[in-house]
Design a protein around this motif. Sequence first.
Motif, PDB file in Angstrom:
ATOM      1  N   GLU A 178       0.839  -1.204   0.000  1.00 32.43           N
ATOM      2  CA  GLU A 178       0.000   0.000   0.000  1.00 32.43           C
ATOM      3  C   GLU A 178       0.876   1.256   0.000  1.00 32.43           C
ATOM      4  OE1 GLU A 178      -2.656  -0.330   3.295  1.00 32.43           O
ATOM      5  OE2 GLU A 178      -3.610  -2.157   2.559  1.00 32.43           O
ATOM      6  N   ASN A 179       2.146   1.097   0.389  1.00 35.17           N
ATOM      7  CA  ASN A 179       3.085   2.216   0.427  1.00 35.17           C
ATOM      8  C   ASN A 179       4.044   2.091  -0.752  1.00 35.17           C
ATOM      9  OD1 ASN A 179       5.885   3.337   1.246  1.00 35.17           O
ATOM     10  ND2 ASN A 179       4.466   4.359   2.655  1.00 35.17           N
ATOM     11  N   ALA A 180       4.078   3.120  -1.602  1.00 38.79           N
ATOM     12  CA  ALA A 180       4.866   3.070  -2.837  1.00 38.79           C
ATOM     13  C   ALA A 180       6.363   2.993  -2.558  1.00 38.79           C
ATOM     14  CB  ALA A 180       4.555   4.280  -3.704  1.00 38.79           C
ATOM     15  N   ASP A 181       6.846   3.766  -1.590  1.00 40.36           N
ATOM     16  CA  ASP A 181       8.288   3.763  -1.303  1.00 40.36           C
ATOM     17  C   ASP A 181       8.754   2.387  -0.838  1.00 40.36           C
ATOM     18  OD1 ASP A 181       8.550   6.417  -2.012  1.00 40.36           O
ATOM     19  OD2 ASP A 181       8.267   7.160   0.034  1.00 40.36           O
ATOM     20  N   ASP A 182       7.920   1.708  -0.056  1.00 43.86           N
ATOM     21  CA  ASP A 182       8.275   0.353   0.399  1.00 43.86           C
ATOM     22  C   ASP A 182       8.388  -0.599  -0.787  1.00 43.86           C
ATOM     23  OD1 ASP A 182       8.279   1.218   2.997  1.00 43.86           O
ATOM     24  OD2 ASP A 182       6.299   0.402   3.499  1.00 43.86           O
ATOM     25  N   SER A 183       7.468  -0.482  -1.730  1.00 46.51           N
ATOM     26  CA  SER A 183       7.493  -1.387  -2.889  1.00 46.51           C
ATOM     27  C   SER A 183       8.704  -1.101  -3.768  1.00 46.51           C
ATOM     28  CB  SER A 183       6.206  -1.253  -3.712  1.00 46.51           C
ATOM     29  OG  SER A 183       6.167  -0.025  -4.399  1.00 46.51           O
ATOM     30  N   VAL A 184       9.037   0.178  -3.953  1.00 44.50           N
ATOM     31  CA  VAL A 184      10.202   0.538  -4.767  1.00 44.50           C
ATOM     32  C   VAL A 184      11.480  -0.014  -4.140  1.00 44.50           C
ATOM     33  CG1 VAL A 184      11.624   2.457  -5.586  1.00 44.50           C
ATOM     34  CG2 VAL A 184       9.142   2.568  -5.809  1.00 44.50           C
ATOM     35  N   SER A 185      11.597   0.117  -2.827  1.00 44.99           N
ATOM     36  CA  SER A 185      12.778  -0.410  -2.124  1.00 44.99           C
ATOM     37  C   SER A 185      12.867  -1.919  -2.288  1.00 44.99           C
ATOM     38  CB  SER A 185      12.720  -0.053  -0.636  1.00 44.99           C
ATOM     39  OG  SER A 185      12.773   1.340  -0.448  1.00 44.99           O
ATOM     40  N   TYR A 186      11.729  -2.580  -2.167  1.00 42.80           N
ATOM     41  CA  TYR A 186      11.702  -4.037  -2.275  1.00 42.80           C
ATOM     42  C   TYR A 186      12.117  -4.486  -3.678  1.00 42.80           C
ATOM     43  CZ  TYR A 186       9.916  -8.818  -2.225  1.00 42.80           C
ATOM     44  OH  TYR A 186       9.804 -10.184  -2.318  1.00 42.80           O
ATOM     45  N   ILE A 187      11.555  -3.847  -4.696  1.00 36.35           N
ATOM     46  CA  ILE A 187      11.840  -4.242  -6.078  1.00 36.35           C
ATOM     47  C   ILE A 187      13.299  -3.989  -6.437  1.00 36.35           C
ATOM     48  CG2 ILE A 187      11.342  -3.705  -8.503  1.00 36.35           C
ATOM     49  CD1 ILE A 187       8.433  -3.139  -7.605  1.00 36.35           C
ATOM     50  N   THR A 188      13.840  -2.851  -6.030  1.00 36.48           N
ATOM     51  CA  THR A 188      15.213  -2.518  -6.401  1.00 36.48           C
ATOM     52  C   THR A 188      16.244  -3.441  -5.749  1.00 36.48           C
ATOM     53  OG1 THR A 188      15.231  -0.819  -4.658  1.00 36.48           O
ATOM     54  CG2 THR A 188      14.737  -0.097  -6.898  1.00 36.48           C
ATOM     55  N   GLU A 189      15.869  -4.080  -4.644  1.00 37.58           N
ATOM     56  CA  GLU A 189      16.815  -4.978  -3.961  1.00 37.58           C
ATOM     57  C   GLU A 189      16.785  -6.409  -4.507  1.00 37.58           C
ATOM     58  OE1 GLU A 189      15.913  -4.726   0.170  1.00 37.58           O
ATOM     59  OE2 GLU A 189      16.589  -2.644   0.361  1.00 37.58           O
ATOM     60  N   ILE A 190      15.832  -6.717  -5.374  1.00 41.03           N
ATOM     61  CA  ILE A 190      15.723  -8.065  -5.934  1.00 41.03           C
ATOM     62  C   ILE A 190      16.864  -8.317  -6.916  1.00 41.03           C
ATOM     63  CG2 ILE A 190      14.349  -9.482  -7.513  1.00 41.03           C
ATOM     64  CD1 ILE A 190      11.850  -8.409  -6.157  1.00 41.03           C
ATOM     65  N   LYS A 191      17.539  -9.457  -6.760  1.00 41.18           N
ATOM     66  CA  LYS A 191      18.691  -9.773  -7.600  1.00 41.18           C
ATOM     67  C   LYS A 191      18.498 -11.025  -8.450  1.00 41.18           C
ATOM     68  CE  LYS A 191      20.943  -6.372  -5.693  1.00 41.18           C
ATOM     69  NZ  LYS A 191      21.073  -5.095  -6.434  1.00 41.18           N
ATOM     70  N   THR A 192      17.757 -12.002  -7.959  1.00 42.54           N
ATOM     71  CA  THR A 192      17.694 -13.301  -8.644  1.00 42.54           C
ATOM     72  C   THR A 192      16.294 -13.630  -9.158  1.00 42.54           C
ATOM     73  OG1 THR A 192      17.289 -14.483  -6.561  1.00 42.54           O
ATOM     74  CG2 THR A 192      19.589 -14.204  -7.243  1.00 42.54           C
ATOM     75  N   GLU A 193      15.439 -12.629  -9.273  1.00 40.98           N
ATOM     76  CA  GLU A 193      14.065 -12.867  -9.720  1.00 40.98           C
ATOM     77  C   GLU A 193      13.666 -11.844 -10.775  1.00 40.98           C
ATOM     78  OE1 GLU A 193      11.739 -12.641  -6.125  1.00 40.98           O
ATOM     79  OE2 GLU A 193      13.232 -13.843  -5.072  1.00 40.98           O
ATOM     80  N   LYS A 194      12.573 -12.139 -11.457  1.00 43.15           N
ATOM     81  CA  LYS A 194      11.943 -11.210 -12.385  1.00 43.15           C
ATOM     82  C   LYS A 194      10.628 -10.737 -11.770  1.00 43.15           C
ATOM     83  CE  LYS A 194      14.850 -11.543 -15.879  1.00 43.15           C
ATOM     84  NZ  LYS A 194      15.589 -10.392 -16.416  1.00 43.15           N
ATOM     85  N   VAL A 195      10.346  -9.448 -11.897  1.00 40.48           N
ATOM     86  CA  VAL A 195       9.184  -8.850 -11.244  1.00 40.48           C
ATOM     87  C   VAL A 195       8.113  -8.502 -12.268  1.00 40.48           C
ATOM     88  CG1 VAL A 195       8.349  -6.870  -9.920  1.00 40.48           C
ATOM     89  CG2 VAL A 195      10.557  -7.914  -9.357  1.00 40.48           C
ATOM     90  N   VAL A 196       6.891  -8.933 -11.966  1.00 38.94           N
ATOM     91  CA  VAL A 196       5.709  -8.478 -12.707  1.00 38.94           C
ATOM     92  C   VAL A 196       4.957  -7.556 -11.755  1.00 38.94           C
ATOM     93  CG1 VAL A 196       3.541  -9.150 -13.790  1.00 38.94           C
ATOM     94  CG2 VAL A 196       5.599 -10.553 -14.118  1.00 38.94           C
ATOM     95  N   LEU A 197       4.701  -6.329 -12.195  1.00 36.63           N
ATOM     96  CA  LEU A 197       4.140  -5.292 -11.331  1.00 36.63           C
ATOM     97  C   LEU A 197       2.732  -4.912 -11.772  1.00 36.63           C
ATOM     98  CD1 LEU A 197       4.468  -3.058  -9.105  1.00 36.63           C
ATOM     99  CD2 LEU A 197       5.431  -1.597 -10.913  1.00 36.63           C
ATOM    100  N   ILE A 198       1.799  -4.944 -10.815  1.00 34.70           N
ATOM    101  CA  ILE A 198       0.469  -4.356 -11.007  1.00 34.70           C
ATOM    102  C   ILE A 198       0.441  -3.080 -10.191  1.00 34.70           C
ATOM    103  CG2 ILE A 198      -2.023  -4.665 -10.705  1.00 34.70           C
ATOM    104  CD1 ILE A 198      -1.540  -7.686 -10.734  1.00 34.70           C
ATOM    105  N   ILE A 199       0.048  -1.980 -10.815  1.00 34.82           N
ATOM    106  CA  ILE A 199       0.121  -0.688 -10.141  1.00 34.82           C
ATOM    107  C   ILE A 199      -1.092   0.153 -10.501  1.00 34.82           C
ATOM    108  CG2 ILE A 199       1.463   0.416 -12.006  1.00 34.82           C
ATOM    109  CD1 ILE A 199       3.087   1.846  -9.773  1.00 34.82           C
ATOM    110  N   SER A 200      -1.551   0.950  -9.556  1.00 38.65           N
ATOM    111  CA  SER A 200      -2.710   1.815  -9.826  1.00 38.65           C
ATOM    112  C   SER A 200      -2.304   2.948 -10.765  1.00 38.65           C
ATOM    113  CB  SER A 200      -3.243   2.392  -8.515  1.00 38.65           C
ATOM    114  OG  SER A 200      -2.290   3.278  -7.938  1.00 38.65           O
ATOM    115  N   GLY A 201      -3.286   3.563 -11.392  1.00 39.66           N
ATOM    116  CA  GLY A 201      -2.999   4.649 -12.326  1.00 39.66           C
ATOM    117  C   GLY A 201      -2.291   5.823 -11.668  1.00 39.66           C
ATOM    118  N   ASN A 202      -2.807   6.261 -10.508  1.00 34.43           N
ATOM    119  CA  ASN A 202      -2.203   7.412  -9.821  1.00 34.43           C
ATOM    120  C   ASN A 202      -0.744   7.158  -9.453  1.00 34.43           C
ATOM    121  OD1 ASN A 202      -4.564   8.900  -9.946  1.00 34.43           O
ATOM    122  ND2 ASN A 202      -5.304   8.211  -7.947  1.00 34.43           N
TER     123      ASN A 202
END
Length: 530
Positions: free
Chosen positions: A38-62
């Motif tokens: 629900e918090n965008a900064d938390d999700s950005v931090s989580y995604i940027t730290e991923i090293k061995t996976e591929k991310v599929v992101l669902i995100i709201s328009g805003n």
Amino acid sequence: NLETFSLIWLDNNVNKTEFNLKSQKKLRESINYLRTFENADDSVSYITEIKTEKVVLIISGNLGREYVPVLHDLPQLAAIYVLCAQKAFNEQWAKNYKKPLDRVNGVFIDTDELVRKLSIDQTEREKLENDATIPLSFYNRSVQSSTSLNDLFMWFQVFIDVLLRMEHPETGREKLLGLCRKLYDGNLSETAILDQFETNYQSEMAIWWYTRGSCHSRILDKALRIQDLEILFYFHFFIADLYEQLKQDQKRFLDTSHDTNLYVYRCHVMSTKEFNQIKENVGEFLSINSFLSTSKNKTVALEFVKRYCSSVDLQPVLFQIEINTLLETKPYSDISHLSYSGGENKILIMLGTIFQIVNVTFDKEYQVWTVQLTMLSENDDEFKDLFDNYTKDMGAVNVGSLGSLLQEMDELDKAEIMYRKHLEIDPVEGAASYTNLGDLNNSRGRYDEALEILNIALNIQQNSSSDNHLAIATTFHNMGDAYQGKKEYKQALENYEQALTKYNTSSLPMNHPNIIEVKASISKVNDLMT
């Protein structure tokens, strides 16, 4: 996450409606590992730290308007789906991020439509990722044999050999099922497949299960790619079953084949760095550290390159593999009649198979690099000499001695996994792994943990009926190191002296490095105490 893909859903209301919670269950049938934010900064931090996976992101328009520009170019990001209330408005900004990477896969106002589209796309994504991801290692005979690349190459060969020789009790299958049921709890489609696996799995159906594309093959393929040893031990019975089934079917395949030389093909997209390694090692050995699916049809193999997204950092490569069918090699076979999906001309090659890199050329017609490989015989004299030389100082080649090799390579986390697995397999014969774990904790500065483990080792060794002066000496030596690290010099001296006494009653010569080292430690501690 033990699979390659992670699904991230970022929305202020992602966990606040019953409809969204039901949608999460549906989404997990496409990508099991789902994290909601629900918090965008938390999700950005989580995604940027991923090293061995591929991310599929669902995100709201805003949130998409603000954060898609931040995340779009990350190499771990595979796709973006925008879920919003104003489709036309959000499509305007989203179209700026479709080329050249094509990562925005659509803007949706209907969640069910998004789920359907993501499911279709994911089937293709997983196929492409599986085709594109081939873990390689190299052995270059022209450089010093103790280089890290050569060590990793040889170590993995020994690891696979040990894995295949391990006993495979029925509890192995139960442990794997327990792991998978925990990971896929709530995922109805995968749970149903696990129920089938528990009821119907037989060793002679290993290839059918591997090619089914269920969680078993996805977890195994990732574990091989990143060399997750802990997970690979869960799969040791499955790997052994695949090996045996390939070996048995290879006999049928060769009996019906009239070709002395078999040519198979596999297209691959690799980083420029990895491709340069291949060019630098022409004439040298290459190991493919996963099960390799190939085709006897070159045109079919080349279709993959057309479907894969182009990138300046990726090189399209066609592996053209020559197999002398008269040589004794690691097993391979045409598995068309054994695979889940059937088909024709599918040649599956055993993981860890070694090839020699013959040549690298660029095919202007197909705009692809062609790497010519020849499969190496299991009886190749030169490689057998290299392998024997690498393992000659290991003593018994087992899980514990593999841990010692990893520790020498400074792969401490992996070494710890091997030592603990050795103790699990054989707590008595594996007592040396307690000593090695103590030494490993010393090198990490965890002296109290080291002493606790070393005392267990000493108790086993002193109560053993065998003549093990050298093993006891090594344990005392490591205990001395631990006490010295704690600056408890009196106890350190006592243990070093005990070690020296045991070394002297063992078969070691007086100029052995262990004796020289413990004498130097005694001298050092005496100086520190004065």
